[in-house]
Design a protein around this motif. Sequence first.
Motif, PDB file in Angstrom:
ATOM      1  N   ILE A  55      10.440  54.907 -28.626  1.00  0.00           N
ATOM      2  CA  ILE A  55      10.427  53.747 -29.516  1.00  0.00           C
ATOM      3  C   ILE A  55       9.171  52.884 -29.370  1.00  0.00           C
ATOM      4  O   ILE A  55       8.778  52.160 -30.289  1.00  0.00           O
ATOM      5  N   GLU A  56       8.495  52.939 -28.216  1.00  0.00           N
ATOM      6  CA  GLU A  56       7.417  51.989 -27.931  1.00  0.00           C
ATOM      7  C   GLU A  56       6.299  52.002 -28.972  1.00  0.00           C
ATOM      8  O   GLU A  56       5.882  50.921 -29.432  1.00  0.00           O
ATOM      9  N   PRO A  57       5.779  53.160 -29.380  1.00  0.00           N
ATOM     10  CA  PRO A  57       4.703  53.112 -30.386  1.00  0.00           C
ATOM     11  C   PRO A  57       5.172  52.558 -31.734  1.00  0.00           C
ATOM     12  O   PRO A  57       4.369  51.961 -32.463  1.00  0.00           O
ATOM     13  N   ILE A  58       6.444  52.719 -32.053  1.00  0.00           N
ATOM     14  CA  ILE A  58       6.976  52.228 -33.326  1.00  0.00           C
ATOM     15  C   ILE A  58       7.086  50.710 -33.292  1.00  0.00           C
ATOM     16  O   ILE A  58       6.954  50.028 -34.324  1.00  0.00           O
ATOM     17  N   GLN A  59       7.299  50.147 -32.097  1.00  0.00           N
ATOM     18  CA  GLN A  59       7.406  48.695 -31.952  1.00  0.00           C
ATOM     19  C   GLN A  59       6.078  47.985 -32.223  1.00  0.00           C
ATOM     20  O   GLN A  59       6.067  46.763 -32.403  1.00  0.00           O
ATOM     21  N   LYS A  60       4.978  48.727 -32.271  1.00  0.00           N
ATOM     22  CA  LYS A  60       3.693  48.132 -32.644  1.00  0.00           C
ATOM     23  C   LYS A  60       3.638  47.833 -34.147  1.00  0.00           C
ATOM     24  O   LYS A  60       2.745  47.123 -34.604  1.00  0.00           O
ATOM     25  N   VAL A  61       4.599  48.397 -34.888  1.00  0.00           N
ATOM     26  CA  VAL A  61       4.597  48.299 -36.353  1.00  0.00           C
ATOM     27  C   VAL A  61       5.818  47.551 -36.877  1.00  0.00           C
ATOM     28  O   VAL A  61       5.709  46.718 -37.774  1.00  0.00           O
ATOM     29  N   HIS A  62       6.993  47.850 -36.328  1.00  0.00           N
ATOM     30  CA  HIS A  62       8.244  47.298 -36.845  1.00  0.00           C
ATOM     31  C   HIS A  62       8.875  46.323 -35.857  1.00  0.00           C
ATOM     32  O   HIS A  62       8.707  46.459 -34.638  1.00  0.00           O
TER      33      HIS A  62
END
Length: 346
Positions: A55-62
């Motif tokens: 999930i960590e890279p997605i948290q940079k966006v959403h």
Amino acid sequence: MKVFHSPASLLHAPVTYFRRGKAIPHLEQPARYELLLNAAFTAGHDIELAGVFGIEPIQKVHSSRYLSFLKEAWDRRSEIEPGLEHILPSHFKRPEMDQYPKHIIGQVGFHMADLSTPIHERTYEAVMASSDIALSAAKHAIAHGHAYGLCRPPGHHASVESAGGFCFINNTAVAAAYMRDTLNCRVGVIDIDVHHGNGTQNVFYSNEDVVTVSIHADPSNFMPYYAGYADETGVSAGLGYNLNLPLPHGSGDQIYLNAIAYALEFCQRQGVEALVVALGLDASEEDPNGALAVTTRGFFACGQLLGSTKWPTTLVQEGGYLSEILGENLKAVLGGFDSSRGSLAG
């Protein structure tokens, strides 16, 4: 070229959606993944399963609350009504209404922008895998120059806190943020889907580290209607780093290619050092959801242009719906790109 994919792309299988007041067969079918994968395989590209990034890279966006909603929505569907076969809004958040509801029925309308993007039992697995595909392609592009991610569901209409336009997680934006943070450089996004990349614009609109360009059919009477106009150029630190190139409906190869060439020049002027291409193939003359008239030959030339730089480049699959030439158009783009880079393997 290295091609990343995941069989989890098949897990999200919407049946119908509402368009102009009517329920019609859903255009974003699992068969898209199978057709495009077969096209890449028969063209001789190097096929590889995507890795898992979490999930960590997605948290940079959403936002965290949006990602929690996507993860929990299906398990909470009985709070809306027992026995639901899919989750869709009955009400929508409007600009003058900003409170965040605690109940799932209100969160559905807060986080979902339309009636075309239903959540099903295994949708979350599919969208997480789609993000992993984009990240796998970005990681390979950083190390080896370029790669293609066969992402499904698509992503470029997903905003920081909303799903819409068949999209849940913005794979293009996730790949761009990953390349930016890994390479510590300014990244360009060139979106060549027939529809404006409103979600990607939303994610980076006040950001100078990611330059966003979208080439699309005039949105004044075409989805997404409310964004994609030439006067949208960014705000705050991002002012001047967003470019929209809306094209007249019916535009063919030359207008489309001229726009791509201009987009590349714009990115170069803005100091871009890496690139993400939101690869929509729905600009095709035969696409059932399109408004432009790009030929297969035009897509080959498009690939040549996009491969003409020395930037590490990640190609992320966006739109492009079932037609007799969809697979040929993918072969054309990837073949044109490889002809410029001088390598099939990538």
